[in-house]
Scaffold this motif. Sequence first.
Motif, mmCIF file in Angstrom:
data_model
loop_
_atom_site.group_PDB
_atom_site.id
_atom_site.type_symbol
_atom_site.label_atom_id
_atom_site.label_comp_id
_atom_site.label_asym_id
_atom_site.label_seq_id
_atom_site.Cartn_x
_atom_site.Cartn_y
_atom_site.Cartn_z
ATOM 1 N N ALA A 240 29.793 28.353 48.309
ATOM 2 C CA ALA A 240 28.501 27.851 47.832
ATOM 3 C C ALA A 240 28.619 27.563 46.338
ATOM 4 O O ALA A 240 29.403 28.211 45.628
ATOM 5 C CB ALA A 240 27.409 28.875 48.100
ATOM 6 N N TRP A 241 27.850 26.626 45.853
ATOM 7 C CA TRP A 241 27.991 26.151 44.477
ATOM 8 C C TRP A 241 26.594 25.916 43.896
ATOM 9 O O TRP A 241 25.708 25.343 44.555
ATOM 10 C CB TRP A 241 28.795 24.868 44.486
ATOM 11 N N HIS A 242 26.373 26.405 42.693
ATOM 12 C CA HIS A 242 25.061 26.238 42.050
ATOM 13 C C HIS A 242 25.234 26.195 40.532
ATOM 14 O O HIS A 242 25.999 26.985 39.973
ATOM 15 C CB HIS A 242 24.122 27.390 42.426
ATOM 16 N N VAL A 243 24.555 25.254 39.897
ATOM 17 C CA VAL A 243 24.550 25.166 38.438
ATOM 18 C C VAL A 243 23.190 25.599 37.923
ATOM 19 O O VAL A 243 22.154 25.101 38.387
ATOM 20 C CB VAL A 243 24.857 23.735 37.961
ATOM 21 N N ILE A 244 23.182 26.529 36.985
ATOM 22 C CA ILE A 244 21.926 26.994 36.402
ATOM 23 C C ILE A 244 21.355 25.895 35.507
ATOM 24 O O ILE A 244 22.029 25.390 34.620
ATOM 25 C CB ILE A 244 22.133 28.300 35.609
ATOM 26 N N ARG A 245 20.127 25.535 35.761
ATOM 27 C CA ARG A 245 19.456 24.502 34.971
ATOM 28 C C ARG A 245 18.548 25.112 33.915
ATOM 29 O O ARG A 245 18.054 26.196 34.067
ATOM 30 C CB ARG A 245 18.625 23.583 35.889
#
Length: 245
Positions: A240-245
């Motif tokens: 899973a992949w997520h970039v903190i905005r």
Amino acid sequence: MASLDPLAQAQNDMYVRLKTRLQLSAAGVHVEQMRPREQGEAIKIHEAVNNALAGQISDGARVGLAILLPLPGFNLTKPNVPAVMGEMILKIVVLENIPQNMGPQGTHMSCETAACLVALAGHHFQLADNRLLICDGFDPINTEGQDYSADIAYEVTFRCQFGMQQEAECAMPQIIVDGGSLMMTCATEDAQILATFDGSLPWDGNPAAVPVSTNFGVPEPGVVIRAVAYRSDRNPSSPAWHVIR
């Protein structure tokens, strides 16, 4: 005897098929499989084909014409399904050394005739699991710079439907940012989640990977989170992949 994988089985089936075809065997056409597992085996196969083409066979066998069966390849035709679905592609090469083939020890069968007989032998030939080979035609190929001492060569192509089911693996974790907290969950029961916050792939050999057991505080904007679920009886999940905005 251990069963062969589908690609090797198809090659082996076609090898036996060609070895037992009446016109090819009566003419003494040399048939060779290319399935080396080490350099020495590859050299022996190469030498056997060249010896058959060049007439360096001392047992009275016919020379000047040879059929070479490499392992089949695979072409993906349905990329948007979970299984790997497509076509097995088998390319069989027919090689002729004209002076030897038309000489006293030659087969006297032309490369073109042999290619036609290979096409007929393989078209609608039934492999394991009732899969049918379909001849996709044959074309002359350039013999310049090849490793084989051939004046003429044809490549006969066959196809058949072929698919591979995915192995069982953990479900991909979910990365949930809710207000000031960061949570990671997995639908696979008892799976352990490893996560990284530097964009690298989490696994137990990565010193940046940390086990997920509680909620985290939300990192600074721009941080790349990746998470992978592991369980001993399954393959790891997709990350899973997520970039903190």
